[in-house]
Design an enzyme around this catalytic site. Structure first.
Site, short mmCIF file in Angstrom:
data_model
loop_
_atom_site.label_atom_id
_atom_site.label_comp_id
_atom_site.label_asym_id
_atom_site.label_seq_id
_atom_site.Cartn_x
_atom_site.Cartn_y
_atom_site.Cartn_z
N TYR A 1 0.87 -1.18 0.00
CA TYR A 1 0.00 0.00 0.00
C TYR A 1 0.90 1.23 0.00
O TYR A 1 2.05 1.17 -0.42
CB TYR A 1 -0.90 -0.13 1.25
CG TYR A 1 -1.99 0.89 1.41
CD1 TYR A 1 -3.00 1.00 0.46
CD2 TYR A 1 -2.01 1.74 2.51
CE1 TYR A 1 -4.01 1.94 0.61
CE2 TYR A 1 -3.01 2.67 2.67
CZ TYR A 1 -4.01 2.77 1.72
OH TYR A 1 -5.00 3.69 1.87
N LYS B 1 -5.71 -1.51 -2.39
CA LYS B 1 -6.81 -1.20 -1.46
C LYS B 1 -7.55 -2.48 -1.08
O LYS B 1 -7.96 -2.68 0.07
CB LYS B 1 -7.78 -0.21 -2.10
CG LYS B 1 -7.19 1.18 -2.33
CD LYS B 1 -7.50 2.15 -1.19
CE LYS B 1 -6.73 3.45 -1.36
NZ LYS B 1 -6.90 4.38 -0.24
N GLU C 1 -12.30 5.23 -6.29
CA GLU C 1 -10.97 5.58 -5.79
C GLU C 1 -10.19 6.45 -6.76
O GLU C 1 -10.11 6.14 -7.96
CB GLU C 1 -10.18 4.29 -5.53
CG GLU C 1 -8.85 4.50 -4.85
CD GLU C 1 -9.00 4.99 -3.42
OE1 GLU C 1 -9.81 4.43 -2.67
OE2 GLU C 1 -8.31 5.98 -3.06
N ASP C 2 -9.62 7.49 -6.23
CA ASP C 2 -8.67 8.33 -6.97
C ASP C 2 -9.21 8.88 -8.30
O ASP C 2 -8.51 8.89 -9.31
CB ASP C 2 -7.32 7.59 -7.15
CG ASP C 2 -6.57 7.49 -5.81
OD1 ASP C 2 -7.04 8.07 -4.82
OD2 ASP C 2 -5.52 6.83 -5.76
N ASP D 1 -11.75 8.89 -1.30
CA ASP D 1 -10.95 10.10 -1.09
C ASP D 1 -11.78 11.21 -0.47
O ASP D 1 -11.28 11.96 0.37
CB ASP D 1 -10.34 10.54 -2.43
CG ASP D 1 -9.44 9.45 -2.96
OD1 ASP D 1 -8.35 9.27 -2.42
OD2 ASP D 1 -9.88 8.73 -3.88
N ASN E 1 -0.03 11.89 0.05
CA ASN E 1 0.72 10.67 -0.26
C ASN E 1 1.22 10.74 -1.71
O ASN E 1 0.66 11.48 -2.50
CB ASN E 1 -0.21 9.45 -0.12
CG ASN E 1 -0.80 9.35 1.27
OD1 ASN E 1 -0.08 9.46 2.25
ND2 ASN E 1 -2.11 9.19 1.34
N ASN F 1 -4.61 7.91 7.55
CA ASN F 1 -4.85 7.41 6.19
C ASN F 1 -6.22 6.75 6.17
O ASN F 1 -6.61 6.06 7.13
CB ASN F 1 -3.76 6.38 5.84
CG ASN F 1 -3.79 6.02 4.38
OD1 ASN F 1 -4.74 5.40 3.90
ND2 ASN F 1 -2.76 6.40 3.66
N1 LIG Z 1 -4.21 10.63 3.95
C1 LIG Z 1 -5.20 10.19 3.22
O1 LIG Z 1 -5.90 9.24 3.59
C2 LIG Z 1 -5.49 10.83 1.91
C3 LIG Z 1 -6.70 10.57 1.28
C4 LIG Z 1 -7.00 11.19 0.05
C5 LIG Z 1 -6.08 12.03 -0.52
N2 LIG Z 1 -4.89 12.25 0.10
C6 LIG Z 1 -3.87 13.08 -0.52
O2 LIG Z 1 -4.34 14.36 -0.86
C7 LIG Z 1 -3.69 14.82 -2.03
C8 LIG Z 1 -4.74 15.30 -3.03
O3 LIG Z 1 -5.53 14.21 -3.42
P1 LIG Z 1 -6.96 14.41 -4.08
O4 LIG Z 1 -7.54 13.07 -4.27
O5 LIG Z 1 -7.73 15.42 -3.33
O6 LIG Z 1 -6.53 15.00 -5.51
P2 LIG Z 1 -7.34 15.96 -6.48
O7 LIG Z 1 -6.65 15.92 -7.78
O8 LIG Z 1 -8.78 15.69 -6.42
O9 LIG Z 1 -7.08 17.41 -5.85
C9 LIG Z 1 -5.84 18.01 -5.73
C10 LIG Z 1 -6.08 19.42 -5.24
O10 LIG Z 1 -4.87 19.96 -4.76
C11 LIG Z 1 -5.00 21.36 -4.78
N3 LIG Z 1 -3.73 21.98 -5.09
C12 LIG Z 1 -2.84 21.69 -6.05
N4 LIG Z 1 -1.81 22.53 -5.99
C13 LIG Z 1 -2.05 23.37 -4.98
C14 LIG Z 1 -1.36 24.45 -4.42
N5 LIG Z 1 -0.17 24.83 -4.90
N6 LIG Z 1 -1.91 25.08 -3.38
C15 LIG Z 1 -3.08 24.69 -2.89
N7 LIG Z 1 -3.77 23.70 -3.36
C16 LIG Z 1 -3.27 23.03 -4.41
C17 LIG Z 1 -6.03 21.73 -5.79
O11 LIG Z 1 -7.05 22.40 -5.11
C18 LIG Z 1 -6.54 20.39 -6.30
O12 LIG Z 1 -7.90 20.47 -6.39
C19 LIG Z 1 -2.87 13.64 -2.57
O13 LIG Z 1 -1.51 13.82 -2.28
C20 LIG Z 1 -3.42 12.46 -1.83
O14 LIG Z 1 -2.46 11.47 -1.60
C21 LIG Z 1 -4.57 11.68 1.30
O1 LIG Z 2 -4.11 5.59 -0.94
C1 LIG Z 2 -3.81 6.17 0.11
O2 LIG Z 2 -2.78 5.92 0.74
C2 LIG Z 2 -4.76 7.16 0.73
C3 LIG Z 2 -5.60 7.92 -0.21
O3 LIG Z 2 -6.63 7.18 -0.76
C4 LIG Z 2 -4.84 8.69 -1.23
O4 LIG Z 2 -5.33 8.83 -2.36
O5 LIG Z 2 -3.77 9.21 -0.91
MN LIG Z 3 -7.05 7.60 -2.77
#
Ligand SMILES: NC(=O)c1ccc[n+]([C@@H]2O[C@H](COP(=O)([O-])OP(=O)(O)OC[C@H]3O[C@@H](n4cnc5c(N)ncnc54)[C@H](O)[C@@H]3O)[C@@H](O)[C@H]2O)c1
Ligand SMILES: O=C(O)C[C@H](O)C(=O)O
Ligand SMILES: [Mn+2]
Length: 575
Positions: free
Chosen positions: A117, A188, A259-260, A283, A426, A470
């Protein structure tokens, strides 16, 4: 056609013998039996099974126990040094001998989770075409989407209950990954089995290959996906419609985890299908729930409430928007009015603070700050928002490595003795800040949790565990609970119940932490699943009537009893 109820796949069924034990009856025998990962026991086939099933002479003489096989595999695994090589090793094992893979994974969850993962799965996604060995799961692409029904009919599983489907448009923080996103669906689902108790024969990873916007992938001769740009608009939705229709037909009991999917698509797909097929977006909803749980716990550690905090969410994609919605819901439950909440939750995208005078995508509108609130502010960039809004909580979901700079973190520290700083993006390379830096900049006072795993940090003789915020702490239990309750729909309240259940589990078992340790993933998931079932019953979406009126202890017992365990069943040939 009459419906068969017993057979789990086209290749075997499981029946109770006259002695009350469960036996596996394979449809295939001989060599092909060793090629079905769900059936293969390798050298653990007994002498009697080898003779009865046409395996005599095909295997090494030694007869092993599952435990012995786990040890042997672990010794080999330990020789490998590169994380991606370890990932490939485990994936190959999964494709050869699935029970053994899960037995090994269950015995070493904390060590191996980062390999199957996050973060290594990110690398596996990027190298997917290169490390591709055996096919797994279902691939629908623009080549075969018109034959979705017959493609689904080819899947050798008859009772799929959970599907993880991605269009690979926003994989982790690494963006459009085309066909490679399949690795995320597979990863996942490994967690669904090891932490969520769903048998591997009930899981199906799906890649929806609608093309890729990445010219470098399309031009790469080694790339395995379809080589055209992404479908968009109506064509895109028609593609997803075909997938959902065909899935409903073949697997009427399945739940879909989206997802994603990148931001707009994530919200649109969720809205379009959540009442058609029980489904949720990991997400948006899973992340919202896991972050709410961690923030609630961190507030408790500070001796404060969520309603006392001012929260800045950096990133307004699927993850960021989902988190902002969950935090708002948490504040609403603590009695704040919509106006009060608007002054306490600030969301930024790549163009800065979302304010209601700005042009923005529809889904962001509810999260925008009233412009009047920012009158007189020095600016609406991250640092200014923290200063002017008096933020006490920083949540990073923008995928922008290093964006929580020293100045940013110090700005939050100036507002509160113990800021919450969660760089949640991530994989590891995309994290908004390193835990060691955050702690150093705040004299060890910050409460830190991250999306990817980090080692504990020792500062001035004190060791700080870094909680892993996460969605892995939510989706396995949410999905498992939804499966057991046979829900018609996954409601928002079920997701919120999962968040509070995770917070409660952590508080009861690890009062000093924001999240439980990862080796307790399955325990936490069981707790989450119980809460999800209870909420599904309350919401009237559960169709599994036997769960009605059960006490929490009864539900806990049911969830534990249904939790799939990696064990080799004894085989019996078909009569
Ligand atoms: N920890 C977790 O469980 C978890 C879960 C989901 C997503 N995430 C992380 O969150 C991040 C985004 O994922 P997502 O699915 O929302 O992607 P997404 O493509 O839907 O969204 C990304 C967003 O990032 C923002 N962004 C980009 N550049 C930026 C900047 N310079 N300043 C401010 N905002 C900016 C934009 O608003 C954009 O909408 C990824 O790195 C992902 O790994 C973590
Ligand atoms: O996949 C992960 O580790 C968490 C989350 O779904 C992500 O998109 O970052
Ligand atoms: Mn995800």
């Amino acid at each position: 056609m009459t419906r068969r109820t017993l057979p789990l796949t086209d290749h075997y069924d499981v029946r109770r013998g006259e002695d009350g034990h469960r036996y596996l009856h394979p449809l295939v025998r001989g060599f092909p039996l060793l090629r079905f990962p769900l059936l293969n026991k390798g050298t653990a086939f007994t002498e009697a099974e080898r003779e009865a099933l046409g395996l005599d002479g095909l295997l090494a003489p030694q007869v092993d126990t599952l435990d012995a096989l786990v040890e042997r595999q672990y010794a080999e695994y330990a020789q490998i040094t590169e994380p991606l090589d370890r990932h490939v090793f485990l994936r190959n094992l999964q494709d050869r001998n699935e029970v053994l893979f899960y037995a090994l994974l269950s015995a070493h969850v904390e060590e191996m989770l980062p390999v199957v993962y996050t973060p290594t799965v990110g690398l596996a996604v990027q190298k997917f075409s290169q490390i591709y060995r055996y096919p797994r799961g279902l691939t629908l692409s623009t080549r075969n989407i018109d034959r979705a029904e017959s493609a689904l009919a080819n899947v050798p599983l008859n009772d799929v209950r959970i599907i993880v489907a991605t269009d690979s448009s926003a994989i982790l923080g690494i963006g459009d990954q085309g066909f490679g996103g399949m690795a995320i669906s597979i990863g996942k689902l490994s967690l669904y089995t090891v932490a969520g108790g769903v048998g591997p024969d009930k899981t199906l990873p799906v890649e929806l290959d609608v093309g890729t916007g990445r010219a470098d992938l399309r031009d790469d001769p080694a790339y395995l996906g379809v080589k055209h740009g992404r479908l968009t608009g109506d064509e895109y939705l028609r593609f997803i419609d075909r997938f959902v229709e065909a899935t409903l037909q073949r697997y009427p009991k399945a739940i879909i985890q989206w997802e994603d999917f990148s931001k707009d698509a994530a919200f649109e797909v969720l809205r379009r299908y959540r009442r058609v097929v029980p489904s949720f977006n990991d997400d948006i909803q899973g992340t919202g729930a896991v972050v709410l749980a961690g923030v609630l716990n961190a507030c408790r550690l500070k001796g404060e409430a969520l309603r006392d905090q001012v929260v800045v969410v950096h990133g307004a994609g699927a993850g960021g928007a989902g988190v902002a919605l969950a935090i708002r819901e948490g504040m609403r439950r603590e009695g704040l009015s919509p106006e009060e909440i608007a002054a306490r939750v600030f969301v930024l995208d790549s163009r800065g603070l979302l304010t209601d005078d700005r042009r923005m995508e529809d889904y962001k509108r509810d999260l925008a700050t009233p412009k009047a609130l920012t009158d007189g502010w020095a600016g609406t960039d991250l640092e200014s928002v923290i200063r002017e809004g008096k933020a006490t909580v920083l949540l990073g979901l923008s995928g922008q490595a290093g964006i929580f700079s020293e100045a940013v973190v110090r700005a939050a520290h100036a507002n509160t003795p113990r800021p919450l700083v969660f760089p949640l993006s991530n994989p590891t390379a995309n994290t908004e800040a390193l835990p060691a830096d955050i702690l150093a900049w705040t004299d060890g006072q910050a409460i830190v949790a991250t999306g990817s795993p980090f080692d504990p940090v020792t500062l001035n003789g004190e060791t700080h565990e870094i909680g892993q915020g996460n969605n892995a702490f939510i989706f396995p239990g949410l999905g498992f609970g939804a499966i057991l309750a046979r829900v018609r729909e996954v409601t928002d309240e079920m997701v919120t119940a999962a968040a509070y259940a995770l917070a409660e589990y952590t508080q009861a078992n690890h009062p000093g932490r924001t999240y439980p340790p990862v080796d307790e993933l399955s325990h936490a998931s069981i707790h989450v699943a119980v809460a999800v079932i209870r909420q599904a019953l309350a919401d009237g979406v559960a169709t599994e009537f036997t769960l009605r009126g059960q006490s929490d202890a009864g539900l806990l017992d049911t969830v534990k009893r249904k939790f799939w365990q990696p064990k080799y069943l004894p085989f019996r040939p078909r009569e």
